[in-house]
Design a protein around this motif. Structure first.
Motif, PDB file in Angstrom:
ATOM      1  N   UNK A 410      29.351  36.048  45.133  1.00  0.00           N
ATOM      2  CA  UNK A 410      29.944  36.613  44.364  1.00  0.00           C
ATOM      3  C   UNK A 410      31.122  37.172  44.373  1.00  0.00           C
ATOM      4  N   UNK A 411      32.387  36.637  43.983  1.00  0.00           N
ATOM      5  CA  UNK A 411      34.017  37.238  44.238  1.00  0.00           C
ATOM      6  C   UNK A 411      34.745  37.536  42.770  1.00  0.00           C
ATOM      7  N   UNK A 412      34.237  38.791  43.258  1.00  0.00           N
ATOM      8  CA  UNK A 412      35.630  39.606  41.739  1.00  0.00           C
ATOM      9  C   UNK A 412      36.848  40.124  41.906  1.00  0.00           C
ATOM     10  N   UNK A 413      37.646  39.565  40.968  1.00  0.00           N
ATOM     11  CA  UNK A 413      39.169  39.918  41.125  1.00  0.00           C
ATOM     12  C   UNK A 413      39.727  40.718  39.977  1.00  0.00           C
ATOM     13  N   UNK A 414      40.844  41.485  40.621  1.00  0.00           N
ATOM     14  CA  UNK A 414      41.315  42.315  39.117  1.00  0.00           C
ATOM     15  C   UNK A 414      42.078  41.894  38.588  1.00  0.00           C
ATOM     16  N   UNK A 415      42.813  42.843  38.007  1.00  0.00           N
ATOM     17  CA  UNK A 415      43.358  42.052  37.465  1.00  0.00           C
ATOM     18  C   UNK A 415      45.339  42.819  37.548  1.00  0.00           C
ATOM     19  N   UNK A 416      45.284  43.511  38.687  1.00  0.00           N
ATOM     20  CA  UNK A 416      46.559  43.989  39.215  1.00  0.00           C
ATOM     21  C   UNK A 416      47.040  42.686  39.933  1.00  0.00           C
TER      22      UNK A 416
END
Length: 783
Positions: A410-416
């Motif tokens: 599960x690849x979790x990406x933030x918006x920074x």
């Protein structure tokens, strides 16, 4: 002095966490040598560990090398201040220490951040002003009256400064003054004409409760400068990331002049930046964490460049430093690792787990979730709906390599900026379920009734839709004394004898049980099918005729055929077998007899040369063989002796019996039977083993056979011959002949012959000689 509140952090370190969990500690500037900054607890049972201080940023000698001692089975490390430590929060308020811990072959490194805090209770004069030599400044004589010459660092709020030394004219053009901000100002008359003079100012700093400190400030007045200093670059805006460590280079300013020095004029004091006096490099002095210090986002710096020998030759440059937020922390997820086990019958849509992830730098921000497959690469069995991992398709483990486990992330990406990602490993193990029962198709095996033990009749092929498909064991419920089923291969073999006459069909139930097709090793399914075994008839009994020997007398009619006898043969062990073939294999020398099925027929020819005028005896050998589909075809031989008497014999002249015969030949009928012996199979084996003994006994057996043959020639016995012929089965023929040994009659024999009454005369077709015969006794007399 106010003592530092205890900061002892005992960490039970997991070796994989040291590099990603930095330590932070605060220390008061009032702490002196020997102060414990930080304590650590390490687990290292199999080696002697070491703890090293690699480097300090900015460089200083204020910190001792770390100590490491063993206490109650664990190792405790300590960081302390050295004997040269003089902490000053106004000079440097942050230090970065890099530590290395070694346990055997495992090496771990981590930072220790030390923040120097101001101590309100520690009041002292700062800078060179408070040193024994004091501070020396140089100012040009052209400074304006009341101009700002120097800034003294105030030790605290409410401090008052005053110049206590004399400033009497004419040496002093006027008094120097210090305002409430610690600024030293030129005399109101200015310093024009005071070149080369040195003014020593004793300054007293007082603050509440009768405390004070003092220092010396020396002002050198320099002649008016004849040189010009200017910056090479113009004012600019500089953007730096917030993750720069203290001591990192921000920008380098350069000025044109001779032996130029640099200093920051504003802000004073500058807690975030410093400038190299010689190289003009602006560096950070503390962490630029916007979350902890929002005011660090924008800093306006004014830098002064001046010549070392002529400080009044100077220039100023203003620029702005913008600190940009940096996305440094990846999202944190719960769970950080998912390992689960589900059966292959799990319904579509079943929720495996719900992931909860947050961004440490922006807790309320939106995160993006992606599902990446590793093994198999194109699997569609799982899907991710927002944060929920579900079963997407039927999990089928009944084909090779279909499932068993799914490795994904599960690849979790933030918006920074830059985007930070967190990968959550996912391992879904699919366990097999025994869903189907094994089955087999009913079959029919055919076997000859004379098949030997362990003969292979056929194989039962079981099918199971569960994987692995060949995990089937075969058995026969209740057991069978005649047949056996191989447990692994399903081969059906013969154990006992078969008898077609007793039982033609056998029913065998085969039980199929699967195994190793379920997570639970005790879970089995079973099925069964019925195998029909058809016994094929084998001809193992020869036919028998009743009676085996017949002796008949018939009277022939000229040119007519007549039935001699009807043979009655059967197989007692197999009464249903009624088809036989009949053939004459011996004794039919004149071809006067034929067989019509089981009926023996005599064919009387028309009167001619071959028609017998005298009675004649035929010894016929009849071969009776079964004619059914069963093999092999066995046979037996029946013997029929036929006395053939022509009806015309009584009309032949009888004058011949009155003839005188001085010497005559007496016919002698000799029957020679050639026997054919077919031994049993077991006897062939015995004969091979005992061949050596038989060779030794060959002479003895030969003599016995010759004596027996002589006895047969001397006294032939018809019943004995019949029994012998009946006992020889499978004989294809016999040899019959007549021997006519000449001999002289004795007087007694001559008288007996004369006394006989011959009522017929005939001619021998072989020799052409005439002879007399008696129609009742069959006796002959040669002429």
């Amino acid at each position: 002095m106010v003592l530092l509140r205890p900061l002892v952090l005992l960490l039970a370190l997991v070796v994989s966490d040291l590099h990603c969990l930095p330590w932070f500690t605060n220390v008061s500037e009032s702490q002196g040598p020997g102060t414990i900054l930080q304590s650590f607890s390490f687990n290292c049972s199999s080696h002697t560990p070491t703890l090293e201080l690699l480097h300090v940023q900015p460089p200083t000698t204020f910190f001792n090398p770390p100590s490491l001692t063993r206490w109650q089975g664990i190792y405790v490390g300590k960081m302390t201040l050295s004997s040269s430590a003089r902490l000053d929060a106004l000079t440097v308020n942050h230090y970065e220490l890099q530590l290395r811990f070694t346990c055997g072959n495992h090496v771990m490194e981590g930072p220790l951040s030390v923040d120097v805090q101001r101590d309100p209770g520690r009041i002292q004069c700062a800078g060179r002003f408070a040193s024994p030599a004091g501070e020396i400044i140089q100012v040009p004589e052209t400074v304006k009256p009341g101009a700002w010459l120097y800034t003294l660092l105030l030790p605290g709020q409410g401090a008052q400064m005053s110049i206590t030394s004399a400033q009497d004219p004419p040496y002093f053009p006027g008094p120097f003054s210090i305002n409430g901000q610690g600024w030293l100002q030129a005399p109101s008359q200015g310093l024009k004409g005071q070149a080369q003079k040195v003014f020593q100012l004793q300054i007293l700093v007082t603050f509440g409760q009768g405390r004070s400190c003092s220092g010396m400030l020396t002002v050198k007045v320099l002649p008016a400068p004849s040189r010009q200093v200017s910056f090479l670059q113009q004012a600019q805006n500089i953007t730096i990331p917030e993750n720069l460590v203290p001591g990192s280079k921000v920008v380098q300013v350069q000025a044109r002049g001779f032996d130029v020095r640099y200093e920051i004029l504003s802000p004073v004091p500058c807690r975030l930046f410093s400038i190299g006096r010689v190289d003009g490099v602006v560096r950070t002095t503390s962490p630029l964490e916007l979350a902890q210090a929002p005011d660090a986002a924008v800093t306006r710096l004014r830098v002064k460049a001046f010549e070392w020998l002529w400080p009044w030759a100077s220039a100023e440059l203003d620029f702005r430093v913008d600190v940009q937020s940096v996305n440094r922390w990846a999202p944190r997820c719960t769970p950080a690792l998912l390992v689960t086990q589900i059966p292959e019958t799990t319904p579509v849509g079943t929720v495996l787990n719900t992931f909860t992830c947050t961004d440490p730098e922006s807790p309320g921000s939106t995160l993006d979730y992606q599902l990446l497959f590793h093994s198999p690469a194109d699997a569609a069995s799982l899907c991710l709906q927002d944060r929920v991992l579900e079963v997407n398709a039927t999990l089928d483990c009944d084909t090779p390599g279909a499932c068993f486990h799914h490795a994904a992330s599960i690849l979790v990406l933030d918006s920074g900026q830059p985007p930070m990602t967190t990968e959550v490993p996912v391992l879904v193990m699919v366990t097999p379920v025994n869903e189907f029962s094994p089955a087999c198709v009913p079959r029919t095996f055919r076997v000859r009734e004379d098949a030997g033990p362990h003969a292979l009749l056929g194989s039962v092929v079981g099918k199971d839709m569960d994987y692995p498909h060949d995990s089937i064991e075969y058995s026969s419920p209740g057991g069978s004394a005649t047949f056996a089923v191989d447990r692994l291969s399903g081969e059906v073999r013969l154990l006992g004898p078969l008898d077609y006459e007793l039982q033609k069909f056998h029913r065998l139930t085969v039980l199929l049980t699967d195994h190793s097709q379920d997570q639970d090793p005790t879970c089995h399914r079973s099925g069964s099918c019925t195998i029909t075994i058809e016994v094929e008839d084998v001809n193992d009994h020869a036919p028998e005729c009743e009676p085996p020997f017949q002796e008949l007398t018939i009277h022939t009619h000229l040119g007519r055929s007549m039935e001699v006898t009807r043979m009655s043969c059967r197989v007692p062990q197999e009464p249903q077998r009624l088809a036989f073939s009949y053939s004459i294999v011996g004794g039919n020398s004149r071809s006067q007899f034929s067989l019509q099925g089981a009926v023996l027929v005599h064919n009387d020819p028309m009167l001619g040369p071959s028609w017998p005028e005298q009675p004649h005896t035929y010894e016929l050998l009849i071969r009776v063989a079964d004619a059914g589909p069963s093999t092999p075809h066995l046979s037996t031989t029946a013997t029929i002796i036929v006395h053939l008497v022509p009806w015309r014999a009584s009309t032949v002249a009888t004058s011949t019996h009155r003839a005188t015969v001085t010497s005559m030949m007496t016919p002698l009928l000799v029957t020679d039977t050639e026997a054919f012996w077919q031994p049993e199979p077991w006897f062939v084996v015995v004969l091979t083993v005992t061949s050596a003994l038989l060779l030794l006994a060959l002479g003895w057996l030969l003599s016995r056979l010759l004596r027996g043959l002589a006895q047969v020639l001397q006294a032939p016995s018809k019943p004995t011959q019949a029994l012998l012929l009946n006992s020889i089965q499978g004989a294809e023929g016999s040899v019959e002949g007549f021997m006519e040994p000449p001999r002289m009659e004795t007087p007694q024999a001559l008288s007996s012959v004369i006394s006989l009454h011959f009522d017929g005369r005939a001619q021998d077709p072989c020799t052409g000689r005439d002879y007399l015969f008696n129609t009742h006794t069959g006796a002959r007399r040669w002429l």
